[in-house]
Design a protein around this motif. Sequence first.
Motif, PDB file in Angstrom:
ATOM      1  N   ALA A   3       0.825  -1.207   0.000  1.00  0.00           N
ATOM      2  CA  ALA A   3       0.000   0.000   0.000  1.00  0.00           C
ATOM      3  C   ALA A   3       0.861   1.259   0.000  1.00  0.00           C
ATOM      4  N   ILE A   4       1.919   1.269   0.784  1.00  0.00           N
ATOM      5  CA  ILE A   4       2.818   2.423   0.820  1.00  0.00           C
ATOM      6  C   ILE A   4       3.529   2.586  -0.519  1.00  0.00           C
ATOM      7  N   TYR A   5       3.985   1.491  -1.108  1.00  0.00           N
ATOM      8  CA  TYR A   5       4.654   1.537  -2.412  1.00  0.00           C
ATOM      9  C   TYR A   5       3.708   2.076  -3.489  1.00  0.00           C
ATOM     10  N   THR A   6       2.450   1.611  -3.475  1.00  0.00           N
ATOM     11  CA  THR A   6       1.478   2.053  -4.469  1.00  0.00           C
ATOM     12  C   THR A   6       1.122   3.523  -4.275  1.00  0.00           C
ATOM     13  N   SER A   7       1.058   3.975  -3.020  1.00  0.00           N
ATOM     14  CA  SER A   7       0.654   5.349  -2.729  1.00  0.00           C
ATOM     15  C   SER A   7       1.746   6.366  -3.001  1.00  0.00           C
ATOM     16  N   PHE A   8       2.987   6.029  -2.684  1.00  0.00           N
ATOM     17  CA  PHE A   8       4.062   7.011  -2.749  1.00  0.00           C
ATOM     18  C   PHE A   8       5.170   6.657  -3.735  1.00  0.00           C
ATOM     19  N   GLY A   9       5.183   5.456  -4.264  1.00  0.00           N
ATOM     20  CA  GLY A   9       6.242   5.036  -5.174  1.00  0.00           C
ATOM     21  C   GLY A   9       5.929   5.411  -6.612  1.00  0.00           C
ATOM     22  N   PRO A  10       6.652   4.841  -7.555  1.00  0.00           N
ATOM     23  CA  PRO A  10       6.442   5.143  -8.981  1.00  0.00           C
ATOM     24  C   PRO A  10       5.011   4.898  -9.483  1.00  0.00           C
ATOM     25  N   PRO A  11       4.287   3.874  -9.000  1.00  0.00           N
ATOM     26  CA  PRO A  11       2.913   3.689  -9.504  1.00  0.00           C
ATOM     27  C   PRO A  11       1.967   4.831  -9.141  1.00  0.00           C
ATOM     28  N   SER A  12       2.351   5.691  -8.187  1.00  0.00           N
ATOM     29  CA  SER A  12       1.446   6.761  -7.764  1.00  0.00           C
ATOM     30  C   SER A  12       1.228   7.792  -8.865  1.00  0.00           C
ATOM     31  N   ARG A  13       2.095   7.846  -9.848  1.00  0.00           N
ATOM     32  CA  ARG A  13       1.925   8.802 -10.957  1.00  0.00           C
ATOM     33  C   ARG A  13       0.688   8.475 -11.790  1.00  0.00           C
ATOM     34  N   GLU A  14       0.289   7.205 -11.778  1.00  0.00           N
ATOM     35  CA  GLU A  14      -0.863   6.787 -12.578  1.00  0.00           C
ATOM     36  C   GLU A  14      -2.193   6.940 -11.828  1.00  0.00           C
ATOM     37  N   LEU A  15      -2.140   7.274 -10.544  1.00  0.00           N
ATOM     38  CA  LEU A  15      -3.365   7.418  -9.769  1.00  0.00           C
ATOM     39  C   LEU A  15      -4.044   8.745 -10.119  1.00  0.00           C
ATOM     40  N   ALA A  16      -5.367   8.711 -10.208  1.00  0.00           N
ATOM     41  CA  ALA A  16      -6.138   9.919 -10.504  1.00  0.00           C
ATOM     42  C   ALA A  16      -6.711  10.483  -9.208  1.00  0.00           C
ATOM     43  N   ASP A  17      -6.795  11.788  -9.130  1.00  0.00           N
ATOM     44  CA  ASP A  17      -7.388  12.450  -7.978  1.00  0.00           C
ATOM     45  C   ASP A  17      -8.822  12.837  -8.337  1.00  0.00           C
ATOM     46  N   PRO A  18      -9.822  12.166  -7.761  1.00  0.00           N
ATOM     47  CA  PRO A  18     -11.209  12.457  -8.149  1.00  0.00           C
ATOM     48  C   PRO A  18     -11.636  13.874  -7.788  1.00  0.00           C
ATOM     49  N   PHE A  19     -11.011  14.495  -6.788  1.00  0.00           N
ATOM     50  CA  PHE A  19     -11.379  15.857  -6.415  1.00  0.00           C
ATOM     51  C   PHE A  19     -10.863  16.861  -7.452  1.00  0.00           C
ATOM     52  N   GLU A  20      -9.703  16.585  -8.064  1.00  0.00           N
ATOM     53  CA  GLU A  20      -9.206  17.459  -9.116  1.00  0.00           C
ATOM     54  C   GLU A  20     -10.047  17.322 -10.384  1.00  0.00           C
TER      55      GLU A  20
END
Length: 45
Positions: free
Chosen positions: A24-41
Amino acid sequence: MELEPGLVLGVSFSVILVAITGMAIYTSFGPPSRELADPFEDHED
């Protein structure tokens, strides 16, 4: 040498918990986090 079932269960549970937390920490803050979308933005006015 025979291990007690409670010890095996406790160690197994701890290893699984640490693995899930690490993933979970790797997904949230590591390289995969660039692909996460922010629904509020995406829905700003």
